[in-house]
Design an enzyme around this catalytic site. Structure first.
Site, PDB file in Angstrom:
ATOM      1  N   GLY A   4       0.813  -1.212   0.000  1.00 52.54           N
ATOM      2  CA  GLY A   4       0.000   0.000   0.000  1.00 52.54           C
ATOM      3  C   GLY A   4       0.843   1.257   0.000  1.00 52.54           C
ATOM      4  O   GLY A   4       1.699   1.445   0.843  1.00 52.54           O
ATOM      5  N   GLY A   6      -0.281   4.404   0.295  1.00 50.71           N
ATOM      6  CA  GLY A   6      -1.020   5.554   0.820  1.00 50.71           C
ATOM      7  C   GLY A   6      -0.188   6.312   1.837  1.00 50.71           C
ATOM      8  O   GLY A   6       1.045   6.200   1.858  1.00 50.71           O
ATOM      9  N   PHE A   7      -0.848   7.069   2.683  1.00 51.43           N
ATOM     10  CA  PHE A   7      -0.117   7.873   3.660  1.00 51.43           C
ATOM     11  C   PHE A   7       0.760   7.018   4.568  1.00 51.43           C
ATOM     12  O   PHE A   7       1.912   7.340   4.825  1.00 51.43           O
ATOM     13  CB  PHE A   7      -1.096   8.679   4.518  1.00 51.43           C
ATOM     14  CG  PHE A   7      -1.707   9.835   3.793  1.00 51.43           C
ATOM     15  CD1 PHE A   7      -0.960  10.962   3.503  1.00 51.43           C
ATOM     16  CD2 PHE A   7      -3.040   9.807   3.404  1.00 51.43           C
ATOM     17  CE1 PHE A   7      -1.519  12.037   2.826  1.00 51.43           C
ATOM     18  CE2 PHE A   7      -3.606  10.880   2.735  1.00 51.43           C
ATOM     19  CZ  PHE A   7      -2.853  11.997   2.446  1.00 51.43           C
ATOM     20  N   GLY A   8       0.197   5.900   5.079  1.00 55.03           N
ATOM     21  CA  GLY A   8       0.928   5.075   6.024  1.00 55.03           C
ATOM     22  C   GLY A   8       2.096   4.352   5.369  1.00 55.03           C
ATOM     23  O   GLY A   8       3.228   4.412   5.853  1.00 55.03           O
ATOM     24  N   VAL A  72      -1.887  -7.323  -4.353  1.00 52.49           N
ATOM     25  CA  VAL A  72      -1.707  -8.389  -3.382  1.00 52.49           C
ATOM     26  C   VAL A  72      -3.078  -8.966  -3.061  1.00 52.49           C
ATOM     27  O   VAL A  72      -3.997  -8.234  -2.679  1.00 52.49           O
ATOM     28  CB  VAL A  72      -1.036  -7.870  -2.101  1.00 52.49           C
ATOM     29  CG1 VAL A  72      -0.979  -8.961  -1.039  1.00 52.49           C
ATOM     30  CG2 VAL A  72       0.356  -7.343  -2.405  1.00 52.49           C
ATOM     31  N   GLU A 164     -18.325  17.803   2.629  1.00 56.01           N
ATOM     32  CA  GLU A 164     -17.582  18.439   1.543  1.00 56.01           C
ATOM     33  C   GLU A 164     -18.278  18.261   0.206  1.00 56.01           C
ATOM     34  O   GLU A 164     -18.421  19.205  -0.582  1.00 56.01           O
ATOM     35  CB  GLU A 164     -16.167  17.845   1.462  1.00 56.01           C
ATOM     36  CG  GLU A 164     -15.240  18.341   2.562  1.00 56.01           C
ATOM     37  CD  GLU A 164     -14.066  17.412   2.811  1.00 56.01           C
ATOM     38  OE1 GLU A 164     -13.300  17.681   3.741  1.00 56.01           O
ATOM     39  OE2 GLU A 164     -13.933  16.404   2.083  1.00 56.01           O
ATOM     40  N   ASP A 294      -6.061   2.713   8.051  1.00 57.09           N
ATOM     41  CA  ASP A 294      -7.466   2.316   8.117  1.00 57.09           C
ATOM     42  C   ASP A 294      -7.672   0.819   8.283  1.00 57.09           C
ATOM     43  O   ASP A 294      -8.787   0.366   8.559  1.00 57.09           O
ATOM     44  CB  ASP A 294      -8.197   2.763   6.833  1.00 57.09           C
ATOM     45  CG  ASP A 294      -8.368   4.273   6.776  1.00 57.09           C
ATOM     46  OD1 ASP A 294      -8.017   4.946   7.762  1.00 57.09           O
ATOM     47  OD2 ASP A 294      -8.852   4.775   5.746  1.00 57.09           O
ATOM     48  N   ALA A 309      -5.847  10.459   8.020  1.00 60.33           N
ATOM     49  CA  ALA A 309      -4.518  10.463   7.420  1.00 60.33           C
ATOM     50  C   ALA A 309      -3.396  10.653   8.446  1.00 60.33           C
ATOM     51  O   ALA A 309      -2.392   9.926   8.397  1.00 60.33           O
ATOM     52  CB  ALA A 309      -4.454  11.531   6.327  1.00 60.33           C
TER      53      ALA A 309
END
Lengths: 413, 413
Positions: A4, A6-8, A72, A164, A294, A309
């Protein structure tokens, strides 16, 4: 191995830069996505390339990282391998699972076709297509009911994303498109925000929820709290009060579930499909498998860590430290989530902010929201295009739009 | 009634602004596309929204124009109606056909799946996906032959589009991606440009063709002139010399054919499927049906009018004048195409230019190419986003990315 980008996952890879390890980062997309601004793509304010950047380019100069494009599908903890969708197996010593979450329909998966959620670039483009097309359908329609349904937009879920989206659609109708049509008046469009509990933005102080509802009302959004959606079909939504809203466009922002990869690690997932982890963020029972963002059901000082995030970034930083501790033979540190405050934007000059006991709403909160998000984007090197125009892009040989947005697999190329 | 919101159709609509007529402009897309820069989207240099702008917004302030999103499938000249794909019929007094052209495969339509052409935003995104994915496939492959085929790019057709695509792909490989991979060296990619006649850029003076071929060679593009493609499949192309190039990515820039709508107007189309027109650009036999741009087989002073954007714009201007003449009871003017010069770009600081007897190549031609194209884009109001950043976009309530890029129909919404 990190699954992944993403942010992490990205933070974990960066923090392992100087460690004596070989890092393989696998993602099924070629780009990192700055999700907090994704609703802007969905509402035609930004291009996909403005908020997405090739993972390869972000990690270009970090020589101990290899980036693989691949999906994966399973983790074999016993052999220490992950299985890719094309059948390939890749081995690991330490695994960091950071594959995030998708929107969830509480068991009503058939609602998805009628009410798309917002997690990927494709989701955003689909929502954009539906919202813009609705006005075109209304313009061409001669049937008043059909026209009314085409100009009705329902957003399900009053969290930050729902707020939003609802605010942005109201702005499109009242400002962007106001004078573009001949037969319809886009400003008569109705935007309805449906929330199951008694207020929007539950993660914020009730005072700010109230301010947000007022700001939404000022934009022309009708907020229905304490209202549950019990049915979604192509023509509208059914609410628990027995009422029905005829709406051509329904958007889903009401819940997420962790990546199904969680199941390959644990049989004991929580309601949101997340993996229980220990104080070092390792999956219970698998010391060499960390789970962050998450996908993780983590606690810090007894409190649940929220699926935002900053928590993913902090998780990525933490597992890099834990892996270094393992290499040095030191005990792993304990993960502590630091809440740096929360912001949510509603529309032009409308937002709410909460930093500990400090709470404010309105123009100042909105300016702060933009300043922080632009600053964070620059951190990911993708903002240059928008900020300095394409001259910069040419001078430096960067290309802003390097995205593969269709679902990618090695077979289909 | 105007069918098509490209250069010709849009110009005709604008030029009828002050005329006592009601104009309906129908296009199956919601956006006008600035095609000369489409190759930049295909090669990840620009976002789709940078070169496309909603037709509705362009014509917003022109009160005698109505814009309809719909696909015209047939023209019934006898009743004066066009038929839309959803079965609706819309009547007209004067009809302007400006539906353009698609790429053509000379009867080998099965080649299209293996060798996409470049006419729409979707085409550009598909080409971008294929080009970028090829490098990812090469990175993951362990088979040297497969890797070599993935790093081989064949562009069929040495006109301006083919030259631009080949040059841009060579730049992506040698600059943009040069340091992003671990197992492959993108700079070893091979780009082959195949052209059937003895030189590229046939519309230019032979001297400039030679300069262009030199510039392509400098970029690392292998140019094969006097070479015809006799077969295209998923794994490569067969050439008439009996040779074969194994290539995962083949792009088609070798020919266009007029929109099939031409058939509903004339049984006497030329080889490129274009409608023969008289000196006023009316279809032969149908005085109230004008055909302009890539759909028209027009002549001016005995010469064929080329299928380029300036010719379409001039055609649009002309038919607006002809319609005004009809309204005033004056005879229609005769169409005269004015060649304002030609430019083609090859890569960074590489281009060729030809204005009458004035010919030059290199940096100056390239600067001129960009200056002209940016100026033209600003004319279509879409460049603001790129030039001034999103701050402008926010201040003015404009949204840069208002595109519906999937194929649209009223049924699918």
């Amino acid at each position: 191995m990190i699954v992944g980008g993403g942010f992490g996952g990205l933070e974990a890879a960066k923090r392992l830069a100087s460690a004596p390890v070989q890092v393989t980062l696998i993602d099924r997309r070629n780009h990192h996505l700055f999700q907090p601004l994704l609703y802007q793509v969905a509402t035609a304010g930004l291009n996909p390339a403005d908020i997405a950047y090739p993972i390869r380019a972000i990690l270009r100069s970090q020589r101990n990282v290899e980036v693989l494009l691949g999906e994966v599908v399973d983790v074999d903890v016993s052999t220490g391998e992950v299985l890719l969708s094309d059948g390939a197996r890749v081995g690991f010593d330490h695994l960091v699972l950071a594959a995030g979450a998708r929107h969830a329909y509480f068991g009503n998966d058939d609602w998805e076709q009628h009410a798309p959620g917002l997690k990927t670039v494709e989701d955003a483009l689909e929502i954009r297509r539906r919202v813009l097309s609705a006005f075109e359908v209304a313009e061409r329609s001669h049937d008043p009911d059909e026209r009314r349904a085409a100009l009705t937009f329902v957003v399900v879920g009053g969290g930050p994303t729902g707020v939003e989206l609802a605010g942005a659609i109201a702005e499109i109708a009242t400002h962007t498109l106001a004078r573009d049509f001949r037969r319809i008046d886009p400003t008569t469009a109705e935007v309805v925000l449906v929330e199951g509990v008694d207020r929007v933005l539950q993660a914020f102080h009730p005072e700010l929820s109230e301010r947000a509802q007022q700001q939404l009302a000022d934009l022309g959004v009708e907020v229905r709290t304490d209202t549950t959606v019990i049915g979604v079909d192509a023509a509208g939504v059914d609410l628990d009060a027995g009422t029905r809203i005829e709406a051509r466009t329904v958007l889903w922002a009401a819940g997420v579930a962790a990546s199904p990869l969680a199941r390959s690690i644990s049989d004991d997932l929580d309601d949101a499909g997340r993996v229980p982890v220990d104080a070092s963020l390792a999956a219970l029972g698998h010391d060499n498998v960390f789970v962050i963002g998450d996908m993780a059901a983590a606690t810090s000082n007894g409190d649940d860590v929220p699926g935002v995030a900053p928590a993913a970034v902090q998780g990525g930083r933490h597992v890099a430290e834990a892996i270094r501790a393992d290499l040095d033979g030191r005990p792993r540190p304990t993960f502590r989530y630091r809440d740096k405050g929360s912001l949510a934007t509603i529309g032009r000059a409308a937002a709410v902010a909460q930093f500990g006991r400090l709470r404010f709403a309105g123009f100042l909160a909105w300016v702060l929201w933009w300043a922080i998000h632009i600053a964070l984007l620059i951190g990911f090197r993708s903002r240059a295009m928008v900020l300095f125009g394409w001259g910069w892009s040419w001078l430096t040989f960067k290309r802003g739009a390097r995205l593969i947005t269709s679902r990618w697999s090695p077979e289909t190329g």
